[in-house]
Scaffold this active site. Structure first.
Site, PDB file in Angstrom:
ATOM      1  N   ASP A   1       6.094 -71.207 -31.557  1.00  0.00           N
ATOM      2  CA  ASP A   1       5.432 -70.121 -31.701  1.00  0.00           C
ATOM      3  C   ASP A   1       6.076 -68.746 -32.354  1.00  0.00           C
ATOM      4  OD1 ASP A   1       4.301 -70.754 -28.476  1.00  0.00           O
ATOM      5  OD2 ASP A   1       3.088 -70.578 -30.541  1.00  0.00           O
TER       6      ASP A   1
ATOM      7  N   HIS B   1      11.822 -73.627 -24.032  1.00  0.00           N
ATOM      8  CA  HIS B   1      10.796 -74.713 -24.026  1.00  0.00           C
ATOM      9  C   HIS B   1      11.139 -75.849 -22.924  1.00  0.00           C
ATOM     10  CE1 HIS B   1       8.016 -77.783 -25.109  1.00  0.00           C
ATOM     11  NE2 HIS B   1       7.488 -77.133 -26.011  1.00  0.00           N
TER      12      HIS B   1
HETATM   13  C1  SDX Z   1       4.357 -73.484 -25.890  1.00  0.00           C
HETATM   14  O1  SDX Z   1       4.830 -77.296 -23.030  1.00  0.00           O
HETATM   15  C2  SDX Z   1       4.564 -77.540 -24.405  1.00  0.00           C
HETATM   16  O2  SDX Z   1       4.891 -78.534 -24.863  1.00  0.00           O
HETATM   17  C3  SDX Z   1       4.327 -75.952 -24.840  1.00  0.00           C
HETATM   18  C4  SDX Z   1       3.969 -75.942 -26.490  1.00  0.00           C
HETATM   19  C5  SDX Z   1       2.843 -76.698 -26.930  1.00  0.00           C
HETATM   20  O3  SDX Z   1       3.067 -77.155 -28.246  1.00  0.00           O
HETATM   21  O4  SDX Z   1       1.960 -77.146 -26.249  1.00  0.00           O
HETATM   22  O5  SDX Z   1       5.072 -76.244 -27.022  1.00  0.00           O
HETATM   23  C6  SDX Z   1       3.357 -74.434 -26.527  1.00  0.00           C
HETATM   24  O6  SDX Z   1       3.746 -73.255 -24.900  1.00  0.00           O
HETATM   25  C7  SDX Z   1       5.682 -72.954 -26.397  1.00  0.00           C
HETATM   26  C8  SDX Z   1       6.497 -72.287 -25.393  1.00  0.00           C
HETATM   27  C9  SDX Z   1       5.803 -70.793 -25.646  1.00  0.00           C
HETATM   28  N1  SDX Z   1       6.135 -69.765 -24.770  1.00  0.00           N
HETATM   29  C10 SDX Z   1       7.225 -68.772 -24.972  1.00  0.00           C
HETATM   30  O7  SDX Z   1       7.831 -68.757 -25.861  1.00  0.00           O
HETATM   31  C11 SDX Z   1       7.562 -67.814 -23.725  1.00  0.00           C
HETATM   32  C12 SDX Z   1       8.938 -67.520 -23.512  1.00  0.00           C
HETATM   33  N2  SDX Z   1       9.541 -68.707 -23.145  1.00  0.00           N
HETATM   34  C13 SDX Z   1       9.737 -68.857 -21.727  1.00  0.00           C
HETATM   35  O8  SDX Z   1       8.863 -68.041 -20.829  1.00  0.00           O
HETATM   36  C14 SDX Z   1      10.066 -70.227 -21.260  1.00  0.00           C
HETATM   37  O9  SDX Z   1      11.134 -70.722 -22.157  1.00  0.00           O
HETATM   38  C15 SDX Z   1       9.060 -71.491 -21.079  1.00  0.00           C
HETATM   39  C16 SDX Z   1       7.842 -70.942 -20.391  1.00  0.00           C
HETATM   40  C17 SDX Z   1       8.654 -71.761 -22.526  1.00  0.00           C
HETATM   41  C18 SDX Z   1       9.703 -72.535 -20.360  1.00  0.00           C
HETATM   42  O10 SDX Z   1      10.175 -72.170 -19.269  1.00  0.00           O
HETATM   43  P1  SDX Z   1      10.844 -72.978 -18.047  1.00  0.00           P
HETATM   44  O11 SDX Z   1      10.654 -74.618 -18.957  1.00  0.00           O
HETATM   45  O12 SDX Z   1       9.943 -73.186 -16.710  1.00  0.00           O
HETATM   46  O13 SDX Z   1      12.075 -72.731 -18.073  1.00  0.00           O
HETATM   47  P2  SDX Z   1      12.571 -71.580 -17.050  1.00  0.00           P
HETATM   48  O14 SDX Z   1      11.498 -70.402 -16.825  1.00  0.00           O
HETATM   49  O15 SDX Z   1      12.936 -72.195 -15.643  1.00  0.00           O
HETATM   50  O16 SDX Z   1      14.015 -71.111 -17.902  1.00  0.00           O
HETATM   51  C19 SDX Z   1      15.213 -71.611 -17.665  1.00  0.00           C
HETATM   52  C20 SDX Z   1      16.166 -70.552 -17.830  1.00  0.00           C
HETATM   53  C21 SDX Z   1      15.923 -69.442 -16.643  1.00  0.00           C
HETATM   54  O17 SDX Z   1      17.175 -68.761 -16.575  1.00  0.00           O
HETATM   55  P3  SDX Z   1      18.110 -69.030 -15.290  1.00  0.00           P
HETATM   56  O18 SDX Z   1      16.951 -68.939 -14.013  1.00  0.00           O
HETATM   57  O19 SDX Z   1      18.628 -70.410 -15.389  1.00  0.00           O
HETATM   58  O20 SDX Z   1      19.164 -67.904 -15.150  1.00  0.00           O
HETATM   59  O21 SDX Z   1      16.228 -69.888 -19.061  1.00  0.00           O
HETATM   60  C22 SDX Z   1      15.665 -68.655 -18.889  1.00  0.00           C
HETATM   61  C23 SDX Z   1      14.908 -68.419 -17.354  1.00  0.00           C
HETATM   62  O22 SDX Z   1      15.022 -67.197 -17.091  1.00  0.00           O
HETATM   63  N3  SDX Z   1      14.779 -68.347 -20.019  1.00  0.00           N
HETATM   64  C24 SDX Z   1      14.709 -67.306 -20.870  1.00  0.00           C
HETATM   65  C25 SDX Z   1      13.422 -67.464 -21.654  1.00  0.00           C
HETATM   66  N4  SDX Z   1      13.373 -68.803 -21.652  1.00  0.00           N
HETATM   67  C26 SDX Z   1      13.843 -69.143 -20.334  1.00  0.00           C
HETATM   68  N5  SDX Z   1      15.248 -66.104 -20.678  1.00  0.00           N
HETATM   69  C27 SDX Z   1      14.973 -65.117 -21.730  1.00  0.00           C
HETATM   70  N6  SDX Z   1      13.946 -65.501 -22.427  1.00  0.00           N
HETATM   71  C28 SDX Z   1      13.302 -66.688 -22.670  1.00  0.00           C
HETATM   72  N7  SDX Z   1      12.432 -66.691 -23.540  1.00  0.00           N
END
Ligand code: SDX
Length: 438
Positions: free
Chosen positions: A373, A316
């Site tokens: 989710d 998140h």
């Molecule tokens: C919602 O914003 C809100 O409040 C949204 C929400 C709401 O109520 O409106 O809460 C609802 O959208 C919840 C999120 C649902 N999405 C997912 O579950 C999809 C999977 N999650 C990821 O795509 C990610 O965690 C996000 C999109 C939710 C957040 O992404 P960020 O904040 O841009 O973080 P990032 O992608 O920069 O990740 C930081 C690190 C990265 O690795 P490094 O580059 O540091 O090596 O964490 C890794 C990412 O690759 N990472 C994951 C991951 N989420 C982040 N690796 C594997 N699986 C994941 N799910």
């Protein structure tokens, strides 16, 4: 709420000092109610000639707001100052919808009036039902939802001239009709006769009845199913400046009516990185199940930078601990499945996946926890809601939050059209090359 009115509050925060090219600038600091602080850079460009760069707005507050508070470190979420845990336990969804939009919990008179409006506005124009006949079969429910919500503005043009005129009616109209549109889209997709809303059912009971009642097989509305749906919709009702809410605000800032702004929010929510994740989680769990519960394979894929696969329902932007909503939903899963006497192998798989991930260094050091989710789809499945409608359910819950945030943006005396800047890194100025010389 204007920044000046925030700064006029008693809390005094010392200014920040920025030094650029040897010159120091003093920038005011805005202090929030819970001590969240921001450097007000609204005069930065004018003072320094510099803009700021923040892809994805990870470090940027787009507005001040008095609707929802999140603490990503402590896993705290509150609507208008009320803790989400209390609201989820003690309210029904339309009470919380009223709270978000009007800023206070409704008293009995206000509650009954709001319920009366929701009933009064629960039908859609009969002509709109024909819209469903012109979508190709198997059209995604989120497509139909955003088209139908946008089309509502053609039936209620009064919003166009004065966006805030009788917003209480427009809010009730949208909250009630989106439920009817969702249920009708499902019935149409199944080829079943439509079930109309009834005046003597609650918001959630009406939705479940409209979804599942059939002339030849009357639907028994379980109180536990209604309670679970109320809880889910409350937990999704608002979440400060997430992607879809920021979209609603940005579109609204151009003077677009509420229906069109909400339709834009529905489209933003659809993304698998955002509200579409609840559908993606179930698809992921089913894939893992079909693949012999090979958890390690998918955990390794999620950690592999060369692989775009992410563990849906994990991570998140704000929460760097358990999402408080996910905790409540996970507990509600057990209760509901037991009461409905439903067992779902995907719940066991979700639990196992969570346990493995939370003991894996990659997830731990990145603070990747289950979000809202991760478990919500298990409950939707237990209620009989098809996977391709999970994000529609998210939109039904989030609608009051979108309305409240849009209203706050429209009412801001310092409100401006949203227009971020950029840093240009393209070609330097160059002479034109006529076609004959290319
Ligand atoms: C919602 O914003 C809100 O409040 C949204 C929400 C709401 O109520 O409106 O809460 C609802 O959208 C919840 C999120 C649902 N999405 C997912 O579950 C999809 C999977 N999650 C990821 O795509 C990610 O965690 C996000 C999109 C939710 C957040 O992404 P960020 O904040 O841009 O973080 P990032 O992608 O920069 O990740 C930081 C690190 C990265 O690795 P490094 O580059 O540091 O090596 O964490 C890794 C990412 O690759 N990472 C994951 C991951 N989420 C982040 N690796 C594997 N699986 C994941 N799910």
């Amino acid at each position: 709420m204007s920044i000046m009115s925030i700064m006029s509050k008693e809390k005094s925060c010392p200014d920040a000092t920025l030094t650029v090219e040897g010159k120091s600038y003093s920038l005011p600091v805005v202090c929030g109610t819970e001590n969240d602080r921001a450097i007000d850079i609204s005069t930065l460009l004018q003072q320094t000639g510099y803009t700021t760069l923040d892809p994805g707005y990870k470090n940027t507050a787009s507005c001040t707001s008095d609707i929802t508070f999140l603490d990503g470190k402590e896993g705290i979420l509150s609507y208008r100052g009320y803790a989400i845990e209390e609201l989820a336990e003690k309210c029904v969804f339309i009470e919380v919808a009223y709270l978000l939009i009007h800023g206070h919990l409704p008293n009995p008179t206000e509650y009954e009036h709001f319920r009366g409006l929701l009933n009064q506005f629960s039908l859609i124009h009969e002509d709109m039902i024909h819209f469903f006949d012109h979508f190709p079969p198997n059209s995604p429910p989120m497509t139909m939802l955003s088209v139908m919500v946008n089309s509502l503005s053609t039936y209620y043009p009064e919003m166009s001239d004065d966006p805030l005129k009788r917003l209480d009616l427009t809010a009730a109209r949208l909250i009630s009709k989106i439920r009817t549109i969702a249920a009708f889209s499902y019935k149409k997709s199944m080829g079943h006769p439509l079930v109309y809303p009834s005046p003597d059912r609650s918001y959630c009971a009406n939705f479940l009845n409209m979804m599942f009642d059939k002339p030849v097989q009357p639907y028994m509305v379980h109180p536990e199913a209604v309670a679970a749906l109320n809880k889910l919709l409350i937990l999704h009702a608002d979440h400060e400046q997430n992607c879809s809410t920021s979209t609603v605000r940005l579109v609204g800032s151009a003077g677009v009516n509420l229906y069109a702004s909400i339709s834009a929010g529905i489209n933003a929510l659809w993304g698998p990185l955002h509200g579409g994740a609840n559908e993606a989680v179930v698809t992921m769990l089913e894939t893992i199940h079909r693949d012999g519960d090979n958890f390690k394979k998918y955990i390794d894929m999620a950690k592999d930078k060369s692989n775009s696969f992410k563990l849906s329902g994990f991570g998140h932007r704000v929460y760097k601990t358990f999402d408080p909503r996910g905790k409540i939903i996970k507990e509600a899963c057990d209760d509901l499945l037991e009461v409905l006497n439903v067992s779902d192998p995907l719940l066991d798989i979700a639990r196992r996946l969570e346990e493995i991930a939370l003991n894996d260094q990659y997830f731990v050091e990145r603070n990747l926890f289950p979000n809202v989710d991760f478990y919500s789809g298990i409950i939707y499945r237990a209620l009989g809601i098809p996977t391709n409608m999970f994000t529609v359910m998210f939109a039904l819950g989030r609608l009051p939050g979108w309305i409240a945030q849009w209203k706050e943006q429209q009412e801001d005396p310092d409100g401006k059209i949203g227009r971020p800047r950029q840093v240009y890194i393209g070609e330097p100025s160059r002479p034109f090359v006529p076609m004959s010389e290319r």
